[in-house]
Design a protein around this motif. Structure first.
Motif, short mmCIF file in Angstrom:
data_model
loop_
_atom_site.label_atom_id
_atom_site.label_comp_id
_atom_site.label_asym_id
_atom_site.label_seq_id
_atom_site.Cartn_x
_atom_site.Cartn_y
_atom_site.Cartn_z
N ASP A 64 0.83 -1.21 0.00
CA ASP A 64 0.00 0.00 0.00
C ASP A 64 0.86 1.25 0.00
OD1 ASP A 64 -2.40 -1.32 -0.12
OD2 ASP A 64 -2.71 -1.34 2.06
N LEU A 65 1.95 1.22 0.75
CA LEU A 65 2.83 2.39 0.78
C LEU A 65 3.38 2.70 -0.61
CD1 LEU A 65 5.37 3.34 3.50
CD2 LEU A 65 6.09 3.37 1.11
N PHE A 66 3.86 1.68 -1.31
CA PHE A 66 4.44 1.93 -2.63
C PHE A 66 3.38 2.32 -3.65
CE2 PHE A 66 8.21 0.36 -0.77
CZ PHE A 66 9.26 0.72 -1.60
N ARG A 67 2.16 1.87 -3.47
CA ARG A 67 1.09 2.26 -4.39
C ARG A 67 0.62 3.69 -4.18
NH1 ARG A 67 -0.82 -3.21 -3.83
NH2 ARG A 67 -2.04 -2.60 -1.99
N GLN A 68 0.64 4.15 -2.93
CA GLN A 68 0.00 5.42 -2.59
C GLN A 68 0.96 6.60 -2.53
OE1 GLN A 68 -2.68 5.18 0.82
NE2 GLN A 68 -2.89 2.98 0.51
N ALA A 69 2.22 6.37 -2.22
CA ALA A 69 3.13 7.48 -1.93
C ALA A 69 3.56 8.22 -3.21
CB ALA A 69 4.36 6.96 -1.20
N ASP A 70 3.74 9.53 -3.05
CA ASP A 70 4.29 10.35 -4.14
C ASP A 70 5.81 10.40 -4.06
OD1 ASP A 70 1.78 11.47 -5.37
OD2 ASP A 70 1.49 12.09 -3.28
N VAL A 71 6.35 10.17 -2.89
CA VAL A 71 7.80 10.02 -2.72
C VAL A 71 8.02 9.05 -1.57
CG1 VAL A 71 7.93 12.07 -1.21
CG2 VAL A 71 10.00 11.20 -2.31
N ILE A 72 8.99 8.15 -1.75
CA ILE A 72 9.29 7.12 -0.76
C ILE A 72 10.73 7.28 -0.32
CG2 ILE A 72 9.49 4.62 -0.37
CD1 ILE A 72 7.40 4.39 -2.75
N SER A 73 10.96 7.33 0.99
CA SER A 73 12.30 7.48 1.53
C SER A 73 12.62 6.26 2.39
CB SER A 73 12.40 8.75 2.37
OG SER A 73 13.74 9.06 2.69
N LEU A 74 13.78 5.64 2.13
CA LEU A 74 14.16 4.39 2.79
C LEU A 74 15.07 4.65 3.98
CD1 LEU A 74 14.98 2.20 -0.35
CD2 LEU A 74 12.76 2.62 0.73
N HIS A 75 14.73 4.03 5.13
CA HIS A 75 15.52 4.23 6.35
C HIS A 75 15.57 2.95 7.19
CE1 HIS A 75 15.81 8.47 5.49
NE2 HIS A 75 14.53 8.42 5.18
N LEU A 76 15.86 1.83 6.52
CA LEU A 76 15.99 0.55 7.19
C LEU A 76 17.46 0.16 7.31
CD1 LEU A 76 13.22 -1.61 5.50
CD2 LEU A 76 13.24 -0.86 7.88
N ILE A 77 17.77 -0.60 8.36
CA ILE A 77 19.09 -1.22 8.48
C ILE A 77 19.14 -2.40 7.51
CG2 ILE A 77 20.58 -2.56 10.02
CD1 ILE A 77 19.47 -0.86 12.32
N LEU A 78 20.26 -2.56 6.82
CA LEU A 78 20.42 -3.70 5.92
C LEU A 78 20.71 -4.96 6.73
CD1 LEU A 78 20.60 -4.67 2.98
CD2 LEU A 78 23.05 -4.18 3.07
N SER A 79 19.93 -5.98 6.50
CA SER A 79 20.10 -7.26 7.17
C SER A 79 19.62 -8.35 6.22
CB SER A 79 19.29 -7.30 8.48
OG SER A 79 17.90 -7.25 8.18
N ASP A 80 19.73 -9.60 6.65
CA ASP A 80 19.26 -10.70 5.82
C ASP A 80 17.78 -10.55 5.51
OD1 ASP A 80 21.77 -11.80 5.78
OD2 ASP A 80 21.38 -13.23 7.40
N SER A 81 17.02 -10.01 6.46
CA SER A 81 15.57 -9.90 6.28
C SER A 81 15.16 -8.70 5.43
CB SER A 81 14.86 -9.83 7.64
OG SER A 81 15.26 -8.66 8.34
N THR A 82 16.02 -7.69 5.33
CA THR A 82 15.65 -6.50 4.56
C THR A 82 16.37 -6.40 3.21
OG1 THR A 82 17.36 -5.13 5.63
CG2 THR A 82 15.17 -5.17 6.65
N ARG A 83 17.38 -7.23 3.00
CA ARG A 83 18.11 -7.19 1.72
C ARG A 83 17.15 -7.48 0.56
NH1 ARG A 83 23.38 -7.20 0.66
NH2 ARG A 83 23.86 -7.75 2.83
N GLY A 84 17.13 -6.61 -0.43
CA GLY A 84 16.26 -6.79 -1.59
C GLY A 84 14.79 -6.58 -1.30
N LEU A 85 14.47 -5.95 -0.16
CA LEU A 85 13.07 -5.74 0.20
C LEU A 85 12.32 -4.97 -0.88
CD1 LEU A 85 11.56 -4.91 3.60
CD2 LEU A 85 11.11 -3.32 1.75
N VAL A 86 12.96 -3.95 -1.46
CA VAL A 86 12.33 -3.16 -2.52
C VAL A 86 12.64 -3.87 -3.84
CG1 VAL A 86 12.12 -0.89 -3.60
CG2 VAL A 86 12.64 -1.06 -1.16
N ASP A 87 11.76 -4.80 -4.20
CA ASP A 87 11.99 -5.62 -5.38
C ASP A 87 11.24 -5.06 -6.59
OD1 ASP A 87 9.33 -6.23 -4.82
OD2 ASP A 87 9.77 -8.26 -4.11
N ALA A 88 11.32 -5.76 -7.69
CA ALA A 88 10.69 -5.29 -8.93
C ALA A 88 9.19 -5.11 -8.75
CB ALA A 88 10.99 -6.28 -10.05
#
Length: 319
Positions: free
Chosen positions: A197-221
């Motif tokens: 829902d966030l990616f569908r609705q937002a006009d701008v998206i800012s990323l602020h996650l720590i990179l870990s095994d669970s977040t790597r590649g979270l923003v996929d195609a």
């Protein structure tokens, strides 16, 4: 005691830092250029050093490199987290790894840079600056922030700082984190949604996650394809959060309006990297943590860490 300070691109390591406090037996070598890429060449450049001070994750220390540095006894990383150091390999080789805290005053510097990117994208500042220097006038229509939707991925300290500014500009703020609750989102004055829902609705998206095994590649195609055609993506966090190939294709094909990037899969970014040629990206060279206050605190903390270790009382031990 031979000490190497790595990757001092801006030659800040000796600017007012009291390395002399380590005594006359401390011999300091400062590397202001990137080390050689090859493993053997990099090991040769670092041979003989008992202490190495690494600037964040600029130079990785995988097990293969660590094994080629038999004289290394202390590895100090600026900051208190470094995913590019193989901690297990250091422990196995008897190498102490310590952190060197930065400046509390600079704690929100990355959030400030995220807003520089957001404003630059909405207001076309880079393109209009270039146009003005070319003798042109008003070449693109800027957009307003008020009434738009900001999506914050990762509602920690930095994410909350970014959200606060968004609300001050009159934006609606959506937030997603893997463990975010409605209560915590409400305390921050934002609305929790799932990532789709966030990616569908937002006009701008800012990323602020720590990179870990669970977040790597979270923003996929799939998530990138869900974005509005007029939306922007800003990443001042870690490149590994995003499928870089999918993002490049989205930008090249103008499937989204643009992106602001401060982090890259390989750093420094290659001079011939194709993303440099896109006209819908705002690029900065991993500046999120780079400021005078932070670097002074980093290097002062590094001196203290070396002195404490040499005195048998290591501080800020990470491994």
């Amino acid at each position: 005691m031979k000490i190497a300070v790595l990757d001092d691109y801006l030659q800040a390591a000796q600017n007012g830092i009291d390395w002399a406090a380590l005594g006359n037996d401390a011999a300091l070598t400062v590397f202001t250029e990137l080390l050689p890429a090859g493993l053997e060449e990099r090991a040769a450049a670092l041979a003989g050093f008992e202490v190495i001070v690494a600037m964040r994750e600029r130079t990785p220390f995988p097990a293969e490199l660590i094994r080629l540095l038999p004289e290394l006894r202390l590895l100090v990383t600026t900051g208190m987290r470094n995913l590019s150091i193989d901690m297990a390999a250091c422990t196995a080789q008897g190498i102490v790894v310590c952190g060197a805290p930065g400046s509390l005053q600079a704690a929100n510097a990355t959030a400030e840079l995220a807003w520089a990117h957001i404003l630059g994208l909405f207001k076309n500042t880079v393109a209009e600056d270039q146009a003005m220097r070319a003798g042109l006038w008003q070449t693109r229509m800027p957009a307003i922030l008020a009434g738009k939707t900001l999506g914050v991925v990762g509602l920690g300290k930095l994410g909350q700082a970014v959200a606060t500014v968004g609300k001050a500009f009159g934006m609606a703020v959506l937030a997603y984190s893997p463990n975010l609750t409605d209560e915590r989102a409400a305390r921050a004055g934002v609305t929790r949604v799932d990532k789709h829902d966030l990616f569908r609705q937002a006009d701008v998206i800012s990323l602020h996650l720590i990179l870990s095994d669970s977040t790597r590649g979270l923003v996929d195609a799939q998530l990138l394809q869900a974005m509005k055609p007029g939306a922007f993506l800003v990443n001042t966090s870690r490149a590994g959060l995003v499928d870089a190939g999918a993002l490049y294709r989205m930008l090249k094909d103008k499937r989204i309006a643009g992106a602001g990037l401060d982090v890259y899969p390989e750093e420094p970014l290659a001079a011939d990297d194709p993303i440099r040629r896109l006209d819908n990206v705002l690029l900065t060279p991993h500046l999120g943590y780079v400021n005078r206050e932070n670097f002074e605190a980093f290097y002062q903390s590094a001196v203290k860490a070396i002195a404490a270790w040499a005195g048998g009382q290591a501080v800020h031990v990470l491994s």
